[in-house]
Write an enzyme that holds these catalytic residues in place. Structure first.
Site, PDB file in Angstrom:
ATOM      1  N   GLY A   1      57.332   5.045 -40.863  1.00 13.61           N
ATOM      2  CA  GLY A   1      58.111   4.280 -41.827  1.00 13.61           C
ATOM      3  C   GLY A   1      59.400   4.927 -42.266  1.00 13.61           C
ATOM      4  O   GLY A   1      60.150   4.340 -43.071  1.00 13.61           O
TER       5      GLY A   1
ATOM      6  N   THR B   1      69.638  -2.816 -24.738  1.00 10.26           N
ATOM      7  CA  THR B   1      69.172  -4.143 -24.331  1.00 10.26           C
ATOM      8  C   THR B   1      68.534  -4.862 -25.514  1.00 10.26           C
ATOM      9  O   THR B   1      68.144  -4.251 -26.514  1.00 10.26           O
ATOM     10  CB  THR B   1      68.142  -4.060 -23.187  1.00 10.26           C
TER      11      THR B   1
ATOM     12  N   LYS C   1      74.182   6.263 -26.386  1.00 12.43           N
ATOM     13  CA  LYS C   1      73.100   5.385 -25.899  1.00 12.43           C
ATOM     14  C   LYS C   1      73.682   4.687 -24.682  1.00 12.43           C
ATOM     15  O   LYS C   1      74.427   3.709 -24.810  1.00 12.43           O
ATOM     16  CB  LYS C   1      72.726   4.371 -26.979  1.00 12.43           C
TER      17      LYS C   1
ATOM     18  N   GLU D   1      70.300   9.264 -26.128  1.00 16.49           N
ATOM     19  CA  GLU D   1      69.026   8.561 -26.252  1.00 16.49           C
ATOM     20  C   GLU D   1      68.839   7.589 -25.100  1.00 16.49           C
ATOM     21  O   GLU D   1      69.709   6.755 -24.812  1.00 16.49           O
ATOM     22  CB  GLU D   1      68.942   7.780 -27.570  1.00 16.49           C
ATOM     23  N   GLY D   2      67.708   7.683 -24.436  1.00 19.00           N
ATOM     24  CA  GLY D   2      67.425   6.789 -23.335  1.00 19.00           C
ATOM     25  C   GLY D   2      66.890   5.446 -23.809  1.00 19.00           C
ATOM     26  O   GLY D   2      66.910   5.114 -24.992  1.00 19.00           O
TER      27      GLY D   2
END
Length: 243
Positions: free
Chosen positions: A199, A41, A37, A108-109
């Site tokens: 979920g 943030t 990653k 993962e962006g």
């Protein structure tokens, strides 16, 4: 090393849980997995971020986060607000490449494809590393526009779209969701290769890891993850992700 990027059509569409499901699927097939990653943030230095969620759900222990900023903003904006240096394309590409001892590396962006992770976007990084990009999308109204914009940007940049995954398939899909199941591949020209139950991120790890391989099309996992999972037929029937 097999390299796969994971982006979303927006924020909160299920990228992190989808990444965890991909990692769990590869691990179930006996592959080693690393997850990067580049920029996180919205969490403090000592708080668990997306990589902690991925590790807890999938069991992957090799993870890499290059930068973390406290404000819940785009990474470049968050970096400027706290006076941090922006990530560069070259340092980030080198960091991803250094994970090449793993069989599968997932990147993962943050937010969508064109969100700036520093001095570059996830699209720039995928193009630099010649990596396919899996697009995680929402199931409901508005997703056709968002998904087509994302896949067009990939195509125009010469980056391969590795397929579409619905990041949170509802138990009781409404009319728009049911028709989008058919329309997403039609308007984008990309395969719908998976769907994660709504979920699933709150499931116990054992249940999550057992179910995850059934959330992706079997032939797709062979082509893009380089693995063979137990025989199943991916589908969406009566609102439930089925294996």
């Amino acid at each position: 090393m097999t390299l796969l990027f994971v982006t979303g059509t927006s924020t909160e569409v299920g990228k992190t849980v989808t990444t965890a499901a991909l990692a769990a699927t590869a691990r179930a097939a006996g592959r080693t997995v690393a997850v990067c990653k580049p920029a996180q943030t919205g969490v403090a230095a000592t708080e668990p971020g997306d990589l902690a969620t991925i590790s807890a759900l999938s069991g992957v222990t090799r993870t890499l986060e290059l930068a973390r900023y406290p404000d819940p903003l785009a990474p470049d904006t968050a970096a400027r607000r706290c006076g941090a240096d922006l990530l560069t394309l070259s340092e980030t590409a080198d960091a991803v490449t250094d994970l090449d001892s793993a069989d599968l590396v997932l990147v993962e962006g943050a937010g969508g494809l064109l969100v700036r992770l520093g001095e570059f976007t996830l699209l720039d990084l995928a193009r630099e590393l010649a990596a396919p990009v899996l697009v995680v999308t929402a199931p409901g109204l508005g997703t056709l526009n968002h998904t087509e914009l994302t896949t067009r940007a990939l195509r125009q940049a010469g980056v391969h779209c590795g397929g579409l995954v619905v990041g949170s398939w509802p138990r009781r899909p409404d009319l728009a969701t049911r028709t989008n199941r058919t329309d997403l591949p039609r308007v984008t020209g990309a395969e719908l290769v998976g769907a994660v139950p709504a979920g699933a991120g709150s499931w116990a790890p054992r249940k999550f890891r057992s179910a995850a391989p059934g959330w992706f099309a079997r032939d797709w996992t062979q082509r893009h993850l380089g693995i063979t999972v137990a025989e199943h037929e991916f589908g969406l029937v009566a609102g439930t992700v089925t294996a």
